[in-house]
Design a protein around this motif. Structure first.
Motif: not given
Length: 141
Positions: A58-62, A69-71, A135-138
């Motif tokens: 489930a977390f992988d789907l998020l 836009g998470l990486a 998370h650091t944005p792109e």
């Protein structure tokens, strides 16, 4: 790209349930170096942190949601908490649903909080895992 705050509340059900086997519990306990006999045998219960891999589908789907836009390469795992209704046991068939529960920005970093609910496929609540990631944005890496 920063996360749109309207995404808070979005849910991600794992595509399939997971049947917990006593051998998987033992392997996990061995991997974390815990010899507790409760994690072995016919009536094995899972170590508390076993809940995280159960919710990973489930977390992988998020993480894969293109609108967020998470990486993975720009994520730092900041916090993990587990709240149990009862131990996870060999024989439990577990369904997981991850929910984006909070989002904020701090000094240009996205702070994302999720809760993953683990239930048996019969609907019995087992546990909730709460995860916080930075998370650091792109473009900021």
């Amino acid at each position: 790209m920063t996360i749109d705050a309207s995404a808070v509340g979005r849910t991600y059900p794992a595509p399939e349930s997971y049947l917990v086997g006593r051998e998987k519990i033992r392997e996990f306990a061995d991997a974390i170096g815990d010899p507790n006999p409760a994690y072995r045998g016919d009536d094995a219960i899972a170590p508390p942190t076993f809940a995280f891999p159960l919710g990973s589908g489930a977390f992988d789907l998020l993480l894969a949601d293109p609108e967020l836009g998470l990486a993975l390469h720009r994520i730092v795992h900041a916090d993990q908490r587990f709240a149990y209704k009862r131990p996870i046991r060999a024989g439990d068939e577990v369904a997981a649903t991850c929910t984006l529960t909070a989002y904020r920005q701090v000094r240009g970093m996205d702070v994302v909080t999720t809760e993953t609910q683990l239930r048996t496929t019969a609907g019995e609540d087992l546990a909730t895992t709460t995860t916080v990631i930075f998370h650091t944005p792109e473009g900021d890496a």
